[in-house]
Design a protein around this motif. Sequence first.
Motif, PDB file in Angstrom:
ATOM      1  N   UNK A 157       3.148  12.618   7.106  1.00 49.61           N
ATOM      2  CA  UNK A 157       3.313  11.243   6.612  1.00 49.61           C
ATOM      3  C   UNK A 157       2.085  10.432   6.961  1.00 49.61           C
ATOM      4  N   UNK A 158       1.638   9.652   6.005  1.00 50.57           N
ATOM      5  CA  UNK A 158       0.432   8.844   6.194  1.00 50.57           C
ATOM      6  C   UNK A 158       0.796   7.366   6.233  1.00 50.57           C
ATOM      7  N   UNK A 159       0.283   6.673   7.251  1.00 49.14           N
ATOM      8  CA  UNK A 159       0.453   5.226   7.308  1.00 49.14           C
ATOM      9  C   UNK A 159      -0.867   4.599   7.707  1.00 49.14           C
ATOM     10  N   UNK A 160      -1.060   3.389   7.303  1.00 50.03           N
ATOM     11  CA  UNK A 160      -2.330   2.721   7.594  1.00 50.03           C
ATOM     12  C   UNK A 160      -2.057   1.255   7.895  1.00 50.03           C
ATOM     13  N   UNK A 161      -2.722   0.780   8.956  1.00 52.39           N
ATOM     14  CA  UNK A 161      -2.562  -0.627   9.347  1.00 52.39           C
ATOM     15  C   UNK A 161      -3.769  -1.460   8.917  1.00 52.39           C
TER      16      UNK A 161
ATOM     17  N   UNK B 260       0.761  12.055  10.550  1.00 50.02           N
ATOM     18  CA  UNK B 260       1.602  12.765  11.515  1.00 50.02           C
ATOM     19  C   UNK B 260       2.859  13.286  10.834  1.00 50.02           C
ATOM     20  N   UNK B 261       3.529  14.205  11.506  1.00 49.34           N
ATOM     21  CA  UNK B 261       4.797  14.657  10.957  1.00 49.34           C
ATOM     22  C   UNK B 261       5.745  13.472  10.804  1.00 49.34           C
ATOM     23  N   UNK B 262       6.422  13.437   9.705  1.00 48.22           N
ATOM     24  CA  UNK B 262       7.331  12.333   9.403  1.00 48.22           C
ATOM     25  C   UNK B 262       8.165  12.750   8.216  1.00 48.22           C
TER      26      UNK B 262
ATOM     27  N   UNK C 284       0.845  -1.192   0.000  1.00 51.10           N
ATOM     28  CA  UNK C 284       0.000   0.000   0.000  1.00 51.10           C
ATOM     29  C   UNK C 284       0.882   1.243   0.000  1.00 51.10           C
ATOM     30  N   UNK C 285       1.051   1.818  -1.202  1.00 53.50           N
ATOM     31  CA  UNK C 285       1.855   3.045  -1.331  1.00 53.50           C
ATOM     32  C   UNK C 285       0.956   4.286  -1.295  1.00 53.50           C
ATOM     33  N   UNK C 286       1.585   5.401  -0.974  1.00 51.97           N
ATOM     34  CA  UNK C 286       0.932   6.701  -1.128  1.00 51.97           C
ATOM     35  C   UNK C 286       2.056   7.715  -1.373  1.00 51.97           C
ATOM     36  N   UNK C 287       1.776   9.011  -1.254  1.00 50.40           N
ATOM     37  CA  UNK C 287       2.870   9.959  -1.519  1.00 50.40           C
ATOM     38  C   UNK C 287       3.886   9.997  -0.376  1.00 50.40           C
ATOM     39  N   UNK C 288       3.515   9.424   0.773  1.00 50.30           N
ATOM     40  CA  UNK C 288       4.480   9.267   1.886  1.00 50.30           C
ATOM     41  C   UNK C 288       4.193   7.925   2.536  1.00 50.30           C
ATOM     42  N   UNK C 289       5.060   7.553   3.464  1.00 53.01           N
ATOM     43  CA  UNK C 289       4.747   6.397   4.295  1.00 53.01           C
ATOM     44  C   UNK C 289       5.591   5.166   4.014  1.00 53.01           C
ATOM     45  N   UNK C 290       5.325   4.143   4.819  1.00 55.10           N
ATOM     46  CA  UNK C 290       6.170   2.952   4.793  1.00 55.10           C
ATOM     47  C   UNK C 290       6.037   2.133   3.519  1.00 55.10           C
ATOM     48  N   UNK C 291       4.894   2.264   2.829  1.00 57.88           N
ATOM     49  CA  UNK C 291       4.726   1.542   1.564  1.00 57.88           C
ATOM     50  C   UNK C 291       5.744   1.984   0.541  1.00 57.88           C
TER      51      UNK C 291
END
Lengths: 434, 434, 434
Positions: free
Chosen positions: C66-70, C159-161, C26-33
């Motif tokens: 930064x956006x992340x989703x579980x 959150x900020x990341x 799961x990618x987005x413009x930020x985050x662990x993906x």
Amino acid sequence: MVISELKSDTVGTDMYNFMAKLYPICRSITGNGVRETLRKIQELIPIKIHEVPSEMKVFDWTVPKEWNIRDAYIKNTHGERIIDFKNSNLHVVGYSMPVKTKMVLKELREYLFTIPEYPDWIPYRTSYYKETWGFCLTHKQFLELHDEEYEICIDSTLENGHLTYGEYYLEGESTEEVLISSHICHPSLCNDNLSGVALSTFLAKHLASRSRRYSFRFLFVPGTIGSIAWLAANEDSARNIKHGVVVTGVGDPGPFTYKKSRQGDVEIDRAFGHVLKHSQQEFKIIDFFPYGYDERQYCSPAFNLPVGCFMRSSHGEYPEYHTSGDNLDFVQPQYLKESFSHCLKTLTLLERNKVFLNQNPHCEPQLGRRGLYRAIGGQAEGAKREMAMLWVLNLSDGHHTLLGIAERSNIPFDVVYEAAEVLLDHGLLKEVNA
Amino acid sequence: MVISELKSDTVGTDMYNFMAKLYPICRSITGNGVRETLRKIQELIPIKIHEVPSEMKVFDWTVPKEWNIRDAYIKNTHGERIIDFKNSNLHVVGYSMPVKTKMVLKELREYLFTIPEYPDWIPYRTSYYKETWGFCLTHKQFLELHDEEYEICIDSTLENGHLTYGEYYLEGESTEEVLISSHICHPSLCNDNLSGVALSTFLAKHLASRSRRYSFRFLFVPGTIGSIAWLAANEDSARNIKHGVVVTGVGDPGPFTYKKSRQGDVEIDRAFGHVLKHSQQEFKIIDFFPYGYDERQYCSPAFNLPVGCFMRSSHGEYPEYHTSGDNLDFVQPQYLKESFSHCLKTLTLLERNKVFLNQNPHCEPQLGRRGLYRAIGGQAEGAKREMAMLWVLNLSDGHHTLLGIAERSNIPFDVVYEAAEVLLDHGLLKEVNA
Amino acid sequence: MVISELKSDTVGTDMYNFMAKLYPICRSITGNGVRETLRKIQELIPIKIHEVPSEMKVFDWTVPKEWNIRDAYIKNTHGERIIDFKNSNLHVVGYSMPVKTKMVLKELREYLFTIPEYPDWIPYRTSYYKETWGFCLTHKQFLELHDEEYEICIDSTLENGHLTYGEYYLEGESTEEVLISSHICHPSLCNDNLSGVALSTFLAKHLASRSRRYSFRFLFVPGTIGSIAWLAANEDSARNIKHGVVVTGVGDPGPFTYKKSRQGDVEIDRAFGHVLKHSQQEFKIIDFFPYGYDERQYCSPAFNLPVGCFMRSSHGEYPEYHTSGDNLDFVQPQYLKESFSHCLKTLTLLERNKVFLNQNPHCEPQLGRRGLYRAIGGQAEGAKREMAMLWVLNLSDGHHTLLGIAERSNIPFDVVYEAAEVLLDHGLLKEVNA
């Protein structure tokens, strides 16, 4: 920067009614008919009337004698006026010298002109620079002439006097001018060129009421000798003409024709081209050629002004051209109105055709946080506005006018202009001072 | 400035008869056949004959040995000449070394060349830079050979001598030159290139009889090595070539072909394009490519001369090309005459293609008072002349040649030229000194 | 100068398999993906991973949180997950803020997005710069919802990341760079843009193994904000980009599309145009417009880099675009391979597109004595090589690149290049030092 758009629905009818008032007057390249016409124009816009004396040298030409006419006829042996100037001023060849004589048909014949192909129409003929006389009549009238002696009378004068033309200068922010020129020398002919005279007059009236970036100069001149006289008197200041158009034959039902300037692809050429292309109406753009109307003079090599010519049917390409068929039935308010609208759109485009500088030229500015981007989803209209904004931002590098952007993006100028206005309001653009 | 037009109706026949005289001679890139051909040209125009010694270096090339041939045949066991050079000089591969031997068919076969697709034609083959020998024959002749021993004789010489070419320089008012080049190295082949040789010769004869603005240089050279030898000897003066054309294949019935110079849109390219466009005949204009005839050398990068190539059917695109089918039946006087006419028209155009300055550049001059305007009415012919005069006046701003005016106005050059002459006579134009 | 051509027949399958590995993330413009994706690329090529902190200003933009989703789901009253993020990451609107609530269908409806025209596909939606949330589902799923209360959960963090992007710089002989950029911000969508990511990766892997004239820079960036962040950090060195291309949508069965750079006719535009023209495959070349992918940023007016965009079906012009229909069935190895091949050919062309100087510019050099000319007779292949050599010699005047020669001669670049190599080997050409 806001320029009010034409609201009037009646402009076509207003122009038509004005033409109807001017129609009966017997005009030529000089004389009282021109003066009377210019006075009627003065009732609508405050034009200045200029008088240029006969025998004055204007470049290679000499201002001719002034011609006036009171009456003219051909009477048969019964004393009946079988051809009568009072019925139509086209009956007399323009600039006919005074005549009072009798002739049998055989002699008279060489002074008579008809159009066998259109036996109901009187042709329009002139002989400005060769002293002669003649009558124009329908071919039907001609066929009814008998082998008898006719009494001929042309009660005209051809004497030193003046050439008369009208000029209206509307000052704008800039001394750079837009020239609108129409010829005023034809007698009872409607499309050629009461239509051009009326369109110019109402355009001037409209432009007078709004703020102007450019100055506008309207000329109402006798064809050829009038524009030459004006250019001779204004040789230096003619350099102020940044854009110009000769307006003629704009009341007939034919498709639009724009003839480009000698320079070929200057702003006025591109502006008319753009407006016609997006007009949803039939049109053609033709290249300059050194024939036609006063663009011949404005585009002579020593001037080479950026002046085109706007018409509906092209010069000489309709049978009514230069005949009594070019009358108040041939032209119609709706055609006049369309022509007016295209001219006004083009002039408005020129007024609005500025160069801007994108204030955030590194990458796109974030339109979203300024509310300039459609939310999720979005309709076709919004997408079009958004694309126009992106084009304006992308090409506002100091090298593209708004018209240049409209051309490259294939988006109508109005949409590009509105996008630029929005971006200006948000501080994303700045006008480039020329 | 008046240049007399070609009057002769017999030029096609004259060219054809001249070709018929040259046809039997066995030419190659060197040797007596070329000398004999040049001497026959000298009977018509006083060309100068140059001899370049074998082994001389000309740029990257070396002038080859001189080749001459007296006789050649293949005899069967009955002593009959079944292939005989005396019947056609095409029977021997050009530059064949001397041979006197016997061979059975199996061995001989690799020295024989035919065209199975055209079993009645003898192919034309050469081997200038690789010493070998061979015979060309019709495929029908080939099929009649039997498995017997044949007597082979090629009575040729391949020795140090000279390469020969002809040159004719016609001095004009200017040292700027027009080059007309044709290759002279082919044996009994008519279209390629006795037609080009004949056209050049008669063109030179014609131009010699009239006054000339440009100087004209006619080259009759062996293909490739001849033009290279000329360029090597004239490296500096070649810069005087302002316009040039290679003439070849101008006697066949095919449509006209003009191949542009490497520069692509120079005056000679535009001139041929204009003449062909207004010729009412089928033609094509093709872009330069570095193959074909001597334009390859004239347009090599260090020279890059404005030299095109004028042909009827393109090089190699007709089956008779480089076969005995390219004979006196294939070419015809009428085709030669048309080609001559187009070339002469083009050269005349170049001679007349000057720049003028309108002496009344402010507005139109008044043509009427000079009698240059049609009276009331007027015919199509008069209207065309009038338009040509208006175009010449409008564009004679010092930046347009008469050809430029003809192109922009889409009026044939001759009409434009005549209009300019009339205007010159009336003092309305003045020639711009280059 | 020899550059090895691609030998691998498996590159299409290799790319496809790599995409299959990246597909579930799961990618987005930020985050662990994004980070996980970049790490998988690192398994193939040693890219450098950059982290840009939230709230950093990059030109007119600000790096977002930064956006992340579980996890995320909609549960019905029976506790069943009727919409489940674990089935497809497209089910959640990208950048949805955390939600834990209950809603009846009537309230929920405005947070649901479907495509009625394609009832089996889940749409792809995001809301990066406006805090909201939502679910995307198939229209079939939507129609099965009842008027009951649903349990809504989006277990995300905003959150900020950092914003993360990957960069791979392959040094070449020159500091002039070729940029290859692909966006990496889309979740489980294949053509848009795992295809571009895979093609870039394998292209980099291939180019790393060969000698390079240019340096190559590969960017794997979140769309828009990623390229903006890179340009902000590399404002000056971006000037080294001599040629560039954005690669996206290269795995579908559609014909090829190359969108030109804003400058319009620069070398990369001509190179892609040439390769596609000679590809024997369907393609179209479209003009630049300021919409689409990251070329919008590279071609913003202050950068105006020579960067085009290479695609198969155009952005948004296929129904699967931005839906779950853009999956591993939609893209296929053979299409990926063709795209790879065209890109590699184009980059190879750029590498080889040099300027040479004919060392014998006066007339043609004698190819025959160097064995470069066909003997008597000759096949089509030999004739083509010969023509290519003659073109290269004729145009190697210091002003034509090999591509310019290929364009003018209408010969495929490879043939022109091989001819130049042969001529170089024979000392007939010399490279011009730029």
